[in-house]
Design a protein around this motif. Sequence first.
Motif, PDB file in Angstrom:
ATOM      1  N   ALA A 234       0.802  -1.225   0.000  1.00  0.00           N
ATOM      2  CA  ALA A 234       0.000   0.000   0.000  1.00  0.00           C
ATOM      3  C   ALA A 234       0.837   1.278   0.000  1.00  0.00           C
ATOM      4  N   GLN A 235       2.174   1.170  -0.035  1.00  0.00           N
ATOM      5  CA  GLN A 235       3.003   2.348  -0.204  1.00  0.00           C
ATOM      6  C   GLN A 235       3.124   2.660  -1.697  1.00  0.00           C
ATOM      7  N   THR A 236       3.511   3.886  -2.006  1.00  0.00           N
ATOM      8  CA  THR A 236       3.559   4.310  -3.404  1.00  0.00           C
ATOM      9  C   THR A 236       4.850   5.053  -3.701  1.00  0.00           C
ATOM     10  N   ALA A 237       5.134   5.189  -4.996  1.00  0.00           N
ATOM     11  CA  ALA A 237       6.264   5.982  -5.477  1.00  0.00           C
ATOM     12  C   ALA A 237       5.790   6.803  -6.662  1.00  0.00           C
ATOM     13  N   VAL A 238       6.453   7.930  -6.900  1.00  0.00           N
ATOM     14  CA  VAL A 238       6.031   8.788  -8.010  1.00  0.00           C
ATOM     15  C   VAL A 238       6.228   8.053  -9.334  1.00  0.00           C
ATOM     16  N   VAL A 239       5.313   8.304 -10.250  1.00  0.00           N
ATOM     17  CA  VAL A 239       5.285   7.635 -11.549  1.00  0.00           C
ATOM     18  C   VAL A 239       6.281   8.309 -12.494  1.00  0.00           C
ATOM     19  N   PRO A 240       7.020   7.543 -13.290  1.00  0.00           N
ATOM     20  CA  PRO A 240       7.841   8.170 -14.323  1.00  0.00           C
ATOM     21  C   PRO A 240       7.025   9.099 -15.204  1.00  0.00           C
ATOM     22  N   PHE A 241       7.580  10.279 -15.431  1.00  0.00           N
ATOM     23  CA  PHE A 241       7.005  11.344 -16.247  1.00  0.00           C
ATOM     24  C   PHE A 241       5.873  12.101 -15.568  1.00  0.00           C
ATOM     25  N   THR A 242       5.645  11.859 -14.276  1.00  0.00           N
ATOM     26  CA  THR A 242       4.640  12.666 -13.588  1.00  0.00           C
ATOM     27  C   THR A 242       5.212  14.039 -13.234  1.00  0.00           C
ATOM     28  N   VAL A 243       4.337  15.025 -13.181  1.00  0.00           N
ATOM     29  CA  VAL A 243       4.716  16.379 -12.790  1.00  0.00           C
ATOM     30  C   VAL A 243       4.771  16.453 -11.270  1.00  0.00           C
ATOM     31  N   ARG A 244       5.717  17.204 -10.739  1.00  0.00           N
ATOM     32  CA  ARG A 244       5.817  17.394  -9.298  1.00  0.00           C
ATOM     33  C   ARG A 244       5.245  18.754  -8.921  1.00  0.00           C
ATOM     34  N   ALA A 245       4.705  18.823  -7.721  1.00  0.00           N
ATOM     35  CA  ALA A 245       4.039  20.041  -7.251  1.00  0.00           C
ATOM     36  C   ALA A 245       5.070  21.011  -6.695  1.00  0.00           C
ATOM     37  N   ARG A 246       5.866  21.558  -7.599  1.00  0.00           N
ATOM     38  CA  ARG A 246       6.901  22.526  -7.248  1.00  0.00           C
ATOM     39  C   ARG A 246       6.919  23.617  -8.306  1.00  0.00           C
ATOM     40  N   ALA A 247       7.428  24.780  -7.934  1.00  0.00           N
ATOM     41  CA  ALA A 247       7.512  25.893  -8.880  1.00  0.00           C
ATOM     42  C   ALA A 247       8.269  25.465 -10.132  1.00  0.00           C
ATOM     43  N   GLY A 248       7.750  25.858 -11.282  1.00  0.00           N
ATOM     44  CA  GLY A 248       8.379  25.528 -12.548  1.00  0.00           C
ATOM     45  C   GLY A 248       7.921  24.223 -13.154  1.00  0.00           C
ATOM     46  N   ALA A 249       7.043  23.480 -12.470  1.00  0.00           N
ATOM     47  CA  ALA A 249       6.483  22.219 -12.962  1.00  0.00           C
ATOM     48  C   ALA A 249       7.554  21.219 -13.388  1.00  0.00           C
ATOM     49  N   PRO A 250       8.472  20.862 -12.470  1.00  0.00           N
ATOM     50  CA  PRO A 250       9.468  19.835 -12.806  1.00  0.00           C
ATOM     51  C   PRO A 250       8.815  18.467 -12.942  1.00  0.00           C
ATOM     52  N   VAL A 251       9.496  17.584 -13.656  1.00  0.00           N
ATOM     53  CA  VAL A 251       8.950  16.262 -13.980  1.00  0.00           C
ATOM     54  C   VAL A 251       9.910  15.181 -13.488  1.00  0.00           C
ATOM     55  N   ALA A 252       9.364  14.142 -12.869  1.00  0.00           N
ATOM     56  CA  ALA A 252      10.147  12.957 -12.509  1.00  0.00           C
ATOM     57  C   ALA A 252      10.453  12.203 -13.798  1.00  0.00           C
ATOM     58  N   THR A 253      11.734  12.145 -14.174  1.00  0.00           N
ATOM     59  CA  THR A 253      12.086  11.751 -15.535  1.00  0.00           C
ATOM     60  C   THR A 253      13.099  10.615 -15.576  1.00  0.00           C
TER      61      THR A 253
END
Length: 305
Positions: A234-253
């Motif tokens: 039931a734990q999770t990790a950010v999905v590849p290519f998802t946008v992160r909630a930070r200034a500038g809209a960085p992406v987990a890439t």
Amino acid sequence: MGGTRTVRAGRRTVEVHRPDKVLFPGEGRAEEYTKDDLVSYYREVAPFMLPHLRGRPLMLERHPDGLDGPRFMQKNLQPHDPDWINRIEVPKEGGTVCHPVCDDTATLLYLADQACLTLHRWLARVDGIDRPDLLVFDLDPAGDDFGSVRRAARQLGELLDRIELPSALMTTGSRGLHVVVPLNGHHDFDEARGFARAVAGTLAGAHPDDLTTAARKQDRGDRLYVDIQRNAYAQTAVVPFTVRARAGAPVATPISWDQLDDPDLGPRRWTIDNAVDQARTDPWSALPRRGRALGPARRKLDALR
């Protein structure tokens, strides 16, 4: 600010409400991005992102009023959500959770319209919900020293090579890197987490001045934290290519191992403006199609300890 526009996604049409609403305010050097920008990015990146989403329960990080407003994490689908969104009902203490499953572009765009900036995925699929097919090591620096993240990634990659486990790298869009290992889905979460803990412990033991597995911040000092906490049911990790909630809209890439030597590399190197260009390079092409069993790797790891 208002109105609605429609976006075609396969056989479905998705309505985008208030497309001009600013979700990422411009701050300093950071660009301003609207909901329309978010939807357009997810529509373009969908062919590369969906293979990492299909068949996995999701947790949604929503910012209905953008970064300047409240944030909340959503696990359950809501009564007003379309019935064509796939879902899985997962037992929990005292009841169940009905997670969304994003199997197509229309679902991804619908979630973007709901101001789901960041998608977090389970490490298991719906057809084997208690048996993960991924391991994730989160390399979390004490500060903003990305040099320590590079070194830790190289050290972890070398250790995984020694025990013959393929691995891949991903920027987090935040501060560090994720190292992802595909598994064959034949082990339960306790086995996978125990193995991840042993790998992290071996690595930190070899570099005690630089790395730690201490979960409490006060016990880490200025050492980089090798975090394996996501490898649990039931734990999770950010999905590849998802946008992160930070200034500038960085992406987990996703990146290739060769890109670790790029002097311009950083955890927020890619944004919704350029992450699709990186996706087109197929940075994880070297990963095998099938994940590995942990038994042989565990024996090799034990021989090193």
